[in-house]
Motif scaffolding. Sequence first.
Motif, PDB file in Angstrom:
ATOM      1  N   ILE A 270       1.971  -5.477  -7.677  1.00  0.00           N
ATOM      2  CA  ILE A 270       2.453  -4.446  -6.743  1.00  0.00           C
ATOM      3  C   ILE A 270       1.480  -3.281  -6.697  1.00  0.00           C
ATOM      4  N   ILE A 271       0.991  -2.854  -7.859  1.00  0.00           N
ATOM      5  CA  ILE A 271       0.019  -1.752  -7.885  1.00  0.00           C
ATOM      6  C   ILE A 271      -1.235  -2.139  -7.123  1.00  0.00           C
TER       7      ILE A 271
ATOM      8  N   ILE B   6      -4.670  -1.616  -2.204  1.00  0.00           N
ATOM      9  CA  ILE B   6      -5.294  -2.242  -1.032  1.00  0.00           C
ATOM     10  C   ILE B   6      -4.806  -1.575   0.249  1.00  0.00           C
ATOM     11  N   SER B   7      -3.493  -1.334   0.326  1.00  0.00           N
ATOM     12  CA  SER B   7      -2.916  -0.727   1.525  1.00  0.00           C
ATOM     13  C   SER B   7      -3.443   0.686   1.742  1.00  0.00           C
TER      14      SER B   7
ATOM     15  N   LEU C 221      -6.226   2.103   0.554  1.00  0.00           N
ATOM     16  CA  LEU C 221      -7.649   2.089   0.870  1.00  0.00           C
ATOM     17  C   LEU C 221      -7.879   1.612   2.304  1.00  0.00           C
ATOM     18  N   SER C 222      -7.126   0.605   2.729  1.00  0.00           N
ATOM     19  CA  SER C 222      -7.229   0.120   4.114  1.00  0.00           C
ATOM     20  C   SER C 222      -6.863   1.215   5.105  1.00  0.00           C
ATOM     21  N   ALA C 223      -5.853   2.014   4.751  1.00  0.00           N
ATOM     22  CA  ALA C 223      -5.433   3.120   5.624  1.00  0.00           C
ATOM     23  C   ALA C 223      -6.558   4.120   5.817  1.00  0.00           C
ATOM     24  N   GLY C 224      -7.290   4.413   4.733  1.00  0.00           N
ATOM     25  CA  GLY C 224      -8.419   5.330   4.840  1.00  0.00           C
ATOM     26  C   GLY C 224      -9.479   4.810   5.796  1.00  0.00           C
ATOM     27  N   PHE C 225      -9.795   3.520   5.707  1.00  0.00           N
ATOM     28  CA  PHE C 225     -10.797   2.919   6.598  1.00  0.00           C
ATOM     29  C   PHE C 225     -10.323   2.931   8.050  1.00  0.00           C
TER      30      PHE C 225
ATOM     31  N   ILE D 209      -1.488  -8.177   5.072  1.00  0.00           N
ATOM     32  CA  ILE D 209      -1.485  -8.219   3.603  1.00  0.00           C
ATOM     33  C   ILE D 209      -0.343  -9.099   3.099  1.00  0.00           C
ATOM     34  N   VAL D 210       0.831  -8.957   3.714  1.00  0.00           N
ATOM     35  CA  VAL D 210       1.984  -9.766   3.311  1.00  0.00           C
ATOM     36  C   VAL D 210       1.731 -11.245   3.593  1.00  0.00           C
TER      37      VAL D 210
END
Length: 419
Positions: free
Chosen positions: A79-80, A85-86, A88-92, A232-233
């Motif tokens: 989960i962590i 990943i989520s 960091l992806s949001a930042g990109f 991701i899911v």
Amino acid sequence: MKNLIRRWNQISLVKRILIGIIIGILLAITIPDQAKWITIFGSLFVGALEAVAPILVLLLVMSAISMHKSGQQTNIKSIIGLYAISTLSAGFIAVGATFLFPVNLSLGTSAEGLTPPGGIVEVIQTLLLNIVDNPVDALLNANYIGILTWAVLLGVALKNASDSTKDMLASFSNAISQIVKWVINLAPIGIMGLVFDAIASNGLSALLGYGKLLAVLLGCMLFIALVINPIIVFISIRKNPYPLVFKALRESAITAFFTRSSAANIPVNMRLCEKLNLDKDTYSVSIPLGATINMSGAAVTISVLTLAAVNTLDIPVDFGTALLLCVLSAVSATGASGVAGGSLLLIPLASSLFGIPNEIAMQVVAVGFVVGILQDSCETALNSSSDVIFTATAEYRKRRKEGKEISIHASDSHLEKKA
């Protein structure tokens, strides 16, 4: 009256919340002055959630860990990883969107009295200090990192306690969970008050001058909620992710949108995980942890508003600096508090990467509070609903590896029966 209440409770919670939203909007538009007293319902609802959440987290985690048997696996590490990943992806995504649709700001507003972090070291230092916070202070100030730390330590210490002690702890945990159910059942009335207050106090006129900024901010958050998170899911469970995503958005994001607090939405997410029949040992830890570190919406806010300031000041941005901003916004977002507007005070930290003075950065923070009517609500809805999505995803992936059936298409009634 009893029959009326019984029929009202038989309606699904989501439908009741929608009814509350509609009534709140109508009252705010038609009789805002005469219906001001309705705002008390919103304050009471948020206050009740914030009051019960720290105790709920402490008792649930203590009980779960004290009863945990050696060799029994949980999914916290997975989960962590999904949280990271989520975010960091949001930042990109946010940095890329701002390059495609550059935004300029009209600076000049004031943000006096606000104290932003002085650097990334200060953010990390604050997190570490929260870990060793006094347990009473942690409960009083809703410091969930501190609460989790003490809950884990006490849970480990109680693993060798007698069965009667563990049963008593479980009984207290179940009692608090029941109180949470009662509070959540009042969500339609509480959200009616919150909606009324938001529209009657601010209206929509304050947002007209920031249409493009809001379009980029909310567009990024919607893209993450409806595209990135489902990807991701799907990669994790190899099944259609949208039944899970839409369920989390419907039952978690709606309340988070109006409470504007990931911390206040913890009881709502706990209840949803229970309905999804997830492992209590896992979600009792991952949900409060997610309210503290899973901040993809905050990463979007930090990145977009920082680059808006950069564009306004005509500061050139090379690829390396943009990449560094993606990472910095993701790391900084984990230090954002789970309360309304928590991410905005981290904008000066990201702005310092481009040499923007603190005085100007604080003006950008002030702009953030202006658009926060929608920005912060959507940010919290994304953050909080993602906590449930990734907690469920980790468990579903574990079930898939074990060859067990994954039922994410189940109806509410079926889930409630299972729970």
